[in-house]
Design a protein around this motif. Structure first.
Motif, PDB file in Angstrom:
ATOM      1  N   LEU A 121       0.829  -1.209   0.000  1.00  0.00           N
ATOM      2  CA  LEU A 121       0.000   0.000   0.000  1.00  0.00           C
ATOM      3  C   LEU A 121       0.863   1.260   0.000  1.00  0.00           C
ATOM      4  CD1 LEU A 121      -2.796  -1.070   2.525  1.00  0.00           C
ATOM      5  CD2 LEU A 121      -2.992  -0.874   0.043  1.00  0.00           C
ATOM      6  N   TRP A 122       1.914   1.263   0.803  1.00  0.00           N
ATOM      7  CA  TRP A 122       2.802   2.429   0.834  1.00  0.00           C
ATOM      8  C   TRP A 122       3.491   2.640  -0.520  1.00  0.00           C
ATOM      9  CZ3 TRP A 122       4.580   0.208   6.070  1.00  0.00           C
ATOM     10  CH2 TRP A 122       3.820   0.760   7.105  1.00  0.00           C
ATOM     11  N   GLN A 123       3.876   1.546  -1.160  1.00  0.00           N
ATOM     12  CA  GLN A 123       4.508   1.654  -2.477  1.00  0.00           C
ATOM     13  C   GLN A 123       3.565   2.248  -3.509  1.00  0.00           C
ATOM     14  OE1 GLN A 123       5.781  -2.378  -3.167  1.00  0.00           O
ATOM     15  NE2 GLN A 123       7.729  -2.110  -2.079  1.00  0.00           N
ATOM     16  N   LYS A 124       2.261   2.020  -3.328  1.00  0.00           N
ATOM     17  CA  LYS A 124       1.249   2.557  -4.239  1.00  0.00           C
ATOM     18  C   LYS A 124       0.722   3.915  -3.768  1.00  0.00           C
ATOM     19  CE  LYS A 124       1.236  -1.180  -6.808  1.00  0.00           C
ATOM     20  NZ  LYS A 124       1.746  -1.164  -8.200  1.00  0.00           N
ATOM     21  N   ASP A 125       1.410   4.499  -2.755  1.00  0.00           N
ATOM     22  CA  ASP A 125       1.042   5.810  -2.206  1.00  0.00           C
ATOM     23  C   ASP A 125      -0.370   5.837  -1.613  1.00  0.00           C
ATOM     24  OD1 ASP A 125       3.501   6.982  -2.851  1.00  0.00           O
ATOM     25  OD2 ASP A 125       2.850   7.363  -4.903  1.00  0.00           O
ATOM     26  N   VAL A 126      -0.819   4.700  -1.087  1.00  0.00           N
ATOM     27  CA  VAL A 126      -2.101   4.642  -0.389  1.00  0.00           C
ATOM     28  C   VAL A 126      -1.850   4.949   1.080  1.00  0.00           C
ATOM     29  CG1 VAL A 126      -4.041   3.191   0.289  1.00  0.00           C
ATOM     30  CG2 VAL A 126      -3.021   2.929  -1.986  1.00  0.00           C
ATOM     31  N   PRO A 127      -2.496   5.971   1.645  1.00  0.00           N
ATOM     32  CA  PRO A 127      -2.270   6.277   3.067  1.00  0.00           C
ATOM     33  C   PRO A 127      -2.676   5.098   3.941  1.00  0.00           C
ATOM     34  CG  PRO A 127      -4.125   7.537   2.195  1.00  0.00           C
ATOM     35  CD  PRO A 127      -3.466   6.896   1.023  1.00  0.00           C
TER      36      PRO A 127
END
Length: 542
Positions: A424-430
């Motif tokens: 999720l962080w890699q996909k810029d999802v908070p």
């Protein structure tokens, strides 16, 4: 029939009684430890009805001590201690000296020998790891500056107790004269030094290597067995080869195992057995309590409790204030230390084995422990409220909460949670992680990630993670029962938040769906679907 199976009967009755009374204590907003001790009192020789086998209870308590000390070693951190060493080290030493002096004075007032009075005072000087950590976590203060100081203080106390476990048997030996005792003490320290050197030189290489090899087999059962075999094997081996205590061996086994990258998994896998035998340890201690001490020596019991609850907290408060920390922080540290627990019980048991402590002294320590554990939550709630009501000052850190919105909450940062959150962080999802392991949370925050320390079944922990503003909550923990409790709590607090949980079999799907989960993923089914998809799409990719 039952008298032919004393081990089974004592364990079964002890665990059932501990469960019932622990649940009652929890409902009354007291530590479950009070219930466990009461269960021991109920099946002990000083109350009517069923009487457990005291010899077997003592053996079970030895296993409990080994696993408790193994757990202390697994969570022992020089890094945490060094971060607050300027207050924790002098503070803990000064407070232990003062509390030991107060306890010694009480012992001499009761006409005990100097050795008995000193050991009595030492038993009153050390706080309970279990009670303190639970209180700090419940109030979300574990990750504050006050929490760090209290934990560092506790580490120093634990180290002092490890040393005491080595020294007390020597001082209690039959060696004649100070010279003989000094020689015996020196020889004991040499043996301990050899054991420590062996663990640091050989164990530090062998134990992490062995864990990695076992983990490589892919068998969770073998990995769990290896953790327990190492912990108990080192404890018993240390006692056999170097004549050091089981507790010291177990502590170093845990401390060395912490060096492994698999230490978190080792701690998680061994936790259920550690918890079970910790309960039996407290039950066995409760069996030693003679409740008649309340009638026969009420003043002595009151004075003992005052030393624990008032004397220790006043000394701790004064020390922290002298080191120029705020009044609110000083109150939290003082309240956290205003109780005694497992190390005190270990010392009492040791004192009884070596005929140092009279029975009255043991009863007073155990009675004072129960009363202090009952009173501690009230004192701690007041201190925590004062800490929160005042703006951060003198370096105090306020409990952290997430202020964003439209984010995902990931519960559990084990193997599954780590992979989910990282993606999720890699996909810029908070994304906000909730985990009850302080080291994991601190590591995430050091990396600039949002993380909340605590158990996600608690409303305040979910609120701190911004549940009301979240879109989705992912439950990555492997325990379906705990996951079900979290699902139910989330759906009660925020019905519109989508909840995705993991399961292991069909019954988990039914249970978690019934609790309110929007989707339940079962690992074996998902892997099977991916394998089939890979086979079906591979020719097209070719």
């Amino acid at each position: 029939m039952l008298h032919h199976a004393p081990l089974l009967t004592t364990m079964a009755v002890g665990l059932v009684a501990a469960f019932i009374l622990g649940l009652v204590a929890q409902r009354l907003r007291m530590s479950p430890i009070v219930g466990y001790l009461a269960a021991g009192l109920l099946i002990g020789p000083y109350t009517p009805g069923f009487v457990g086998d005291s010899d077997i209870a003592l053996e079970l308590s030895e296993i409990g001590v080994i696993l408790l000390m193994f757990g202390v070693g697994l969570h022992f951190s020089f890094k945490d201690l060094l971060a607050v060493r300027k207050v924790a080290v002098p503070g803990a030493i000064a407070q232990m000296v003062a509390a030991t002096a107060l306890g010694t004075g009480v012992g001499l007032w009761l006409d005990w020998s100097l050795g008995a009075a000193l050991l009595f005072g030492l038993a009153l000087s050390v706080a309970s790891t279990v009670v303190m950590l639970r209180a700090l976590e419940d109030k979300q203060l574990l990750d504050t500056r006050a929490g760090h100081i209290a934990v560092g203080w506790l580490i120093v106390e634990d180290l002092a107790m490890v040393i005491a476990l080595v020294v007390i048997p020597v001082l209690a030996s039959d060696a004649a004269g100070p010279g003989a005792i000094a020689g015996e003490l020196a020889w004991t320290l040499v043996r301990v030094g050899l054991f420590v050197a062996l663990m640091l030189v050989v164990g530090k290489r062998v134990i992490p290597w062995l864990l990695a090899k076992v983990a490589g087999t892919g068998s969770r059962e073998l990995f769990t067995l290896s953790v327990l075999a190492i912990g108990m094997g080192v404890a018993v081996g240390a006692a056999w080869l170097f004549e050091v205590s089981f507790a010291l061996g177990a502590f170093f086994a845990g401390m060395i195992m912490r060096e492994s990258d698999l230490s978190h998994r080792a701690a998680d896998d061994s936790l259920p057995l550690r918890d079970a035998f910790a309960v039996l340890f407290f039950v066995s201690v409760g069996m030693l309590v003679d409740w008649r001490i309340v009638i026969e020596a009420p003043v002595a019991l009151l004075v003992t409790t005052l030393v624990i609850v008032v004397g220790k907290s006043v000394v701790a408060f004064g020390i922290v204030r002298l080191l120029r920390y705020s009044r609110q922080m000083s109150l939290v540290v003082a309240a956290a230390l205003a109780q005694i627990g497992e190390f005190s019980f270990i010392l009492v048991t040791l004192g009884g084995e070596y005929d140092i402590l009279p029975q009255d002294a043991q009863d007073l320590v155990l009675g004072g422990a129960i009363l202090s554990i009952v009173l501690n939550p009230l004192l701690f709630a007041w201190a925590a409220r004062a800490y929160r009501d005042v703006d951060a000052e003198a370096g105090d850190a306020a409990p952290r909460t997430y202020e964003g919105s439209e984010h995902v909450i990931v519960v559990g940062f084990g193997r599954v949670g780590t992979r989910v959150a990282t993606t999720l962080w890699q996909k810029d999802v908070p994304c906000v992680v909730i985990d009850d392991d302080e080291n994991r949370v601190n590591a995430l925050r050091d990396d600039g990630r949002e993380a909340i320390l605590g158990n996600a079944v608690r409303s305040k922990v979910l609120r701190a993670a911004g549940l009301d503003e979240a879109t989705t909550l992912l439950i990555a923990i492997p325990d379906p029962l705990n996951a079900g409790a979290i699902v139910s709590k989330v759906k009660t607090l925020a019905p519109n938040v989508r909840v995705v949980a993991r399961g292991h079999e069909d019954v988990d799907i039914d249970y978690l769906t019934e609790m309110g989960a929007d989707r339940v993923l079962v690992g074996v089914y998902e892997v099977a679907d991916l394998m089939a998809t890979d086979v079906l799409t591979e020719p097209e990719q070719a």
